[in-house]
Motif scaffolding. Structure first.
Motif, PDB file in Angstrom:
ATOM      1  N   ALA A 189       6.719   4.231   0.332  1.00 34.50           N
ATOM      2  CA  ALA A 189       6.120   5.251   1.201  1.00 34.50           C
ATOM      3  C   ALA A 189       5.530   4.616   2.454  1.00 34.50           C
ATOM      4  N   GLU A 190       4.898   3.444   2.277  1.00 30.61           N
ATOM      5  CA  GLU A 190       4.316   2.753   3.447  1.00 30.61           C
ATOM      6  C   GLU A 190       5.398   2.382   4.447  1.00 30.61           C
ATOM      7  N   SER A 191       6.466   1.765   3.952  1.00 31.14           N
ATOM      8  CA  SER A 191       7.480   1.275   4.901  1.00 31.14           C
ATOM      9  C   SER A 191       8.307   2.417   5.488  1.00 31.14           C
ATOM     10  N   GLY A 202       7.355   5.516   5.753  1.00 29.96           N
ATOM     11  CA  GLY A 202       6.465   6.293   6.627  1.00 29.96           C
ATOM     12  C   GLY A 202       6.432   5.716   8.039  1.00 29.96           C
ATOM     13  N   GLY A 203       6.575   4.387   8.137  1.00 36.06           N
ATOM     14  CA  GLY A 203       6.550   3.725   9.443  1.00 36.06           C
ATOM     15  C   GLY A 203       7.757   4.060  10.309  1.00 36.06           C
ATOM     16  N   ARG A 241       4.657   3.488  -3.802  1.00 39.25           N
ATOM     17  CA  ARG A 241       3.634   3.390  -2.749  1.00 39.25           C
ATOM     18  C   ARG A 241       4.093   2.435  -1.652  1.00 39.25           C
ATOM     19  N   ARG A 242       4.738   1.346  -2.050  1.00 37.44           N
ATOM     20  CA  ARG A 242       5.275   0.407  -1.037  1.00 37.44           C
ATOM     21  C   ARG A 242       6.379   1.059  -0.227  1.00 37.44           C
TER      22      ARG A 242
END
Ligand code: PLP
Length: 363
Positions: free
Chosen positions: A310-312, A314-315, A307-308
């Motif tokens: 994917a967040e970074s 994704g940015g 999840r971490r």
């Protein structure tokens, strides 16, 4: 010294000498975070103490017997792996490609002996963009020209369909179809995650047509996506699992074909084998791998860190990347600028102490 090594790879300019957990060190003492993890073969990190201890203990007892004789690690390994898969029988091999070849033989024989397909007319449906290994039969049904060029003639009987398209799968099935071979996530193609519901629909299509669904979880399985199997995300139980890579704990090659008895029983003495398959050293390590997966800790960690990630990652979309696909602790990032090959980006990452690998072209 490199001149003595065949050029079947074009490795990045780094020579690794030590590894621990997610970190590796090169011959100049520089540290890198290893994001490739040997294509998921090192899912538990380099030299995980439990796996190293299991290997050492077995090294001191017995390493290889061949299957001409029994060894005391084989049966417990097969039992533990069958239990983890919720299936009945395990056929151990060594590399992933051998596991795939084994599953293809099983599917053909099952087709002739159980389904009644006319001898030597079995068809196996495969997916565009597949990667299942490098043997001649397997590259014969690859849709990557680079993998095939110069290696024909190829084994007949494979029908490619677009990946992620259940309608195309349904349309390709004939009374001669014995199996559908699919990667639940296409890793080498660039971490291609199929549309939601695809695996579940493929499962139903195969069941209705009496076709074996064979899930190649060699790269997607054993924790990488945040579940034990990538199929688990859609509550799918295939007829056959092919496992490899992380099954050997990043220490030895260990692959396996897992299925119920009414499928794997078609393999009889003399019809298939391997000198090293099921050796006690690999089985002892494999048992420890299964014991570690049983707790769910590694799957959870891949989900949380995923999840971490994917967040970074994704940015980056719109900021150098045109797309990012993340499934658990596994990411494919498409480089937006067509003038910048992904390999160049991986070289820049290497400079910054991050080991990553380009898939095709821009990923
Ligand atoms: N199947 C899949 C999905 C893979 O990703 C790979 C290797 O990358 C293989 C099969 C082949 O495994 P091996 O290289 O151990 O033969």
């Amino acid at each position: 010294m490199e001149s003595f090594t065949a050029s079947n790879y074009a490795p990045f300019p780094v020579t690794l000498v030590h590894g621990e957990g997610a970190w590796v060190v090169d011959d100049t003492g520089r540290r890198y975070v290893d994001c490739l993890a040997a294509y998921s073969a090192v899912n538990f990190g380099h030299r995980h103490p439990r796996l190293v201890a299991a290997a050492h203990a077995q090294l001191d007892r017995l390493t290889l017997t061949s299957r001409a004789f029994g060894n005391d690690q084989l049966a417990p390994f097969c039992r533990d792996l069958a239990e983890m898969c919720g299936m009945e029988i395990v056929l151990p091999m060594n590399t992933g490609a051998e596991g795939v070849e084994t599953a293809l033989k099983v599917a053909r024989r099952w087709g002739y002996r159980r389904k009644g397909v006319p001898r030597d007319h079995a068809e196996i449906i495969v997916c565009d963009g597949n990667f299942h290994g490098r043997t001649t039969t397997i590259v014969g049904f690859s849709t990557d020209p680079e993998a095939r060029d110069g290696f024909g003639p190829f084994t007949p009987g494979f029908i490619p369909v677009p990946y992620g398209d259940a309608t195309a799968l349904r349309a390709a099935i004939t009374e001669r179809t014995v199996a559908f071979l699919v990667e639940p996530v296409q890793g080498e193609a660039g971490v291609i995650v199929p549309p939601p519901g695809y695996l579940a629909e493929a499962r139903e299509i195969c069941r209705a047509a009496n076709v074996l669904m064979i899930a190649d979880e060699i790269q997607s399985g054993l924790g990488r996506t945040g579940r034990t199997f990538a199929c688990d995300h859609e509550d799918v139980r295939p007829d056959v699992y092919i496992l490899g890579k992380a099954l050997g704990g990043g220490i030895v090659p260990l692959s396996a074909v897992v299925a119920d008895a009414d499928v794997l029983d078609v393999i009889t003495p003399g019809s298939h084998g391997s000198t090293f398959g099921g050796n006690p050293l690999a089985c002892a390590i494999g048992r420890e791998v299964i014991a570690m997966l049983r707790t769910g800790e590694f799957q959870d960690r891949a989900a949380v860190l995923g999840r971490r990630l994917a967040e970074s990652v994704g940015g980056l979309v719109g900021d150098g990347a045109s797309a990012a696909r993340v499934h658990g602790l596994w990411a494919g990032i498409d480089v937006a600028d067509p003038a910048v090959p992904a390999r160049d980006v991986c070289e820049m990452l290497l400079e910054r102490g991050v080991l990553a690998k380009d898939a095709h072209g821009q990923t």
